[in-house]
Enzyme design. Structure first.
Site, PDB file in Angstrom:
ATOM      1  N   ALA A 246       0.802  -1.228   0.000  1.00 50.09           N
ATOM      2  CA  ALA A 246       0.000   0.000   0.000  1.00 50.09           C
ATOM      3  C   ALA A 246       0.832   1.274   0.000  1.00 50.09           C
ATOM      4  CB  ALA A 246      -0.925   0.001   1.219  1.00 50.09           C
ATOM      5  N   ALA A 247       2.146   1.168   0.080  1.00 48.44           N
ATOM      6  CA  ALA A 247       2.971   2.348   0.350  1.00 48.44           C
ATOM      7  C   ALA A 247       2.822   3.433  -0.713  1.00 48.44           C
ATOM      8  CB  ALA A 247       4.432   1.937   0.480  1.00 48.44           C
ATOM      9  N   GLY A 248       2.967   3.078  -1.982  1.00 52.78           N
ATOM     10  CA  GLY A 248       2.924   4.077  -3.041  1.00 52.78           C
ATOM     11  C   GLY A 248       1.564   4.733  -3.179  1.00 52.78           C
ATOM     12  N   ASP A 249       0.490   3.942  -3.083  1.00 53.67           N
ATOM     13  CA  ASP A 249      -0.855   4.501  -3.212  1.00 53.67           C
ATOM     14  C   ASP A 249      -1.216   5.357  -2.002  1.00 53.67           C
ATOM     15  OD1 ASP A 249      -1.241   3.297  -5.688  1.00 53.67           O
ATOM     16  OD2 ASP A 249      -2.017   1.455  -4.783  1.00 53.67           O
TER      17      ASP A 249
END
Length: 302
Positions: A246-249
């Site tokens: 989930a980091a980038g989003d």
């Protein structure tokens, strides 16, 4: 949850994530035993919508799901995350799926099967009205490129800020880039677009394409630049990573929310970095994303 004064619309993908957790990801032709399997609503579009909503933005989702159980779960998860789903379409057939392998270092590899997302090849009746009420449009590349271009063009006509995460990595047509205000690639995506793996050089290359860009660099933080010559670097927060799915989003959704609310770029990047740091300490995609108050607490302790 306290909100912020901005409205974010996301035009993008909705998938069901099928996640296998393994000690070490398999190589080509290799079979490994996993230790856990989960299903969870995801897709880069839906993920960014939930991230923006949890960051406090009024958030609308324009997307497509199949007439199956996955589609019901995806839409319900968006609604429960306070995302307006009036722009969601239900089409015959299967919803999109993302097949994700997460290893014990928190790294992941993903195969996306678009399914219903293929229906997003243009705007539908009513989508224009949603964009009329939006300060920011968030886009990604898990849907057909003509649909991405149509949404960007419509948002630009209405004065909304257009933010594109160019993932999966691909070369982008000049007519789409002309309608993009801010690109938010990771290092790999920036290298595909510019031919350079060196962040500062890649940033300069991105600014030949658009007016502003932020390159996310994982544990190395993020770097922003614009055509006025401003450069801002924000370090990542060192935390133990469990799952980076989930980091980038999370970063993109929080960044768009903060910029839309009028935050300076450095503050927006710092809050996005904090939200990402919280997300990687938990399993899953939208379930791992922090609420605005959690980010406030995290930053107050640092």
């Amino acid at each position: 949850m306290a909100g912020v004064t901005t409205t974010v619309t996301v035009f993008g993908s909705c998938n069901m994530d099928l996640v296998a957790y393994v000690p070490t990801a398999p190589g080509r032709g290799e079979t490994v035993l996993g230790r856990e399997f989960r299903t969870a609503p995801g897709g880069k579009g839906a993920n960014q919508a939930v991230a923006a909503a949890k960051a406090g933005a009024r958030t609308r989702m324009i997307g497509a799901v199949g007439d199956d159980e996955f589609g019901d779960r995806i839409t319900r998860n968006l609604r429960e995350s306070t995302v307006d789903v009036a722009g969601m379409r239900v089409v015959p057939g299967a919803s999109g799926t993302a097949h994700i392998v997460v290893d014990d270092a928190g790294a992941n590899s993903i195969v996306v099967v678009p399914g219903a997302n293929a229906a997003l090849d243009d705007l539908a009746d009513g989508d224009d009205r949603v964009l009329d009420e939006s300060d920011c449009l968030l886009l990604q590349l898990e849907i057909p490129l003509p649909g991405v271009a149509a949404a960007a063009r419509a948002a630009r006509r209405r004065g909304a800020r257009v933010v594109l995460t160019p993932a999966p990595a691909a070369e982008l047509p000049a007519e789409l880039l002309a309608d993009v205000d801010l690109l938010v690639p990771n290092e790999h995506e920036a290298a595909v677009l510019t031919g350079s793996a060196e962040p500062r050089e890649a940033l300069r290359g991105l600014l030949e394409l658009v007016g502003e860009a932020v390159i996310t660099r994982g544990s190395a933080g993020s770097v922003y630049g614009n055509r006025d010559g401003d450069v801002v670097e924000v370090p990542a927060f060192p935390v133990p990573a469990v799952d980076t799915t989930a980091a980038g989003d999370t970063f993109a959704g929080v960044l768009a929310t903060e910029l839309g609310a009028g935050s300076p770029v450095e503050r927006a990047m710092r809050r996005a970095a904090a939200a990402s740091a919280l997300s990687v300490q938990r399993n899953g995609a939208t379930a791992a994303m922090p609420e605005r108050a959690e980010v406030d607490r995290f930053l107050s302790e640092r």
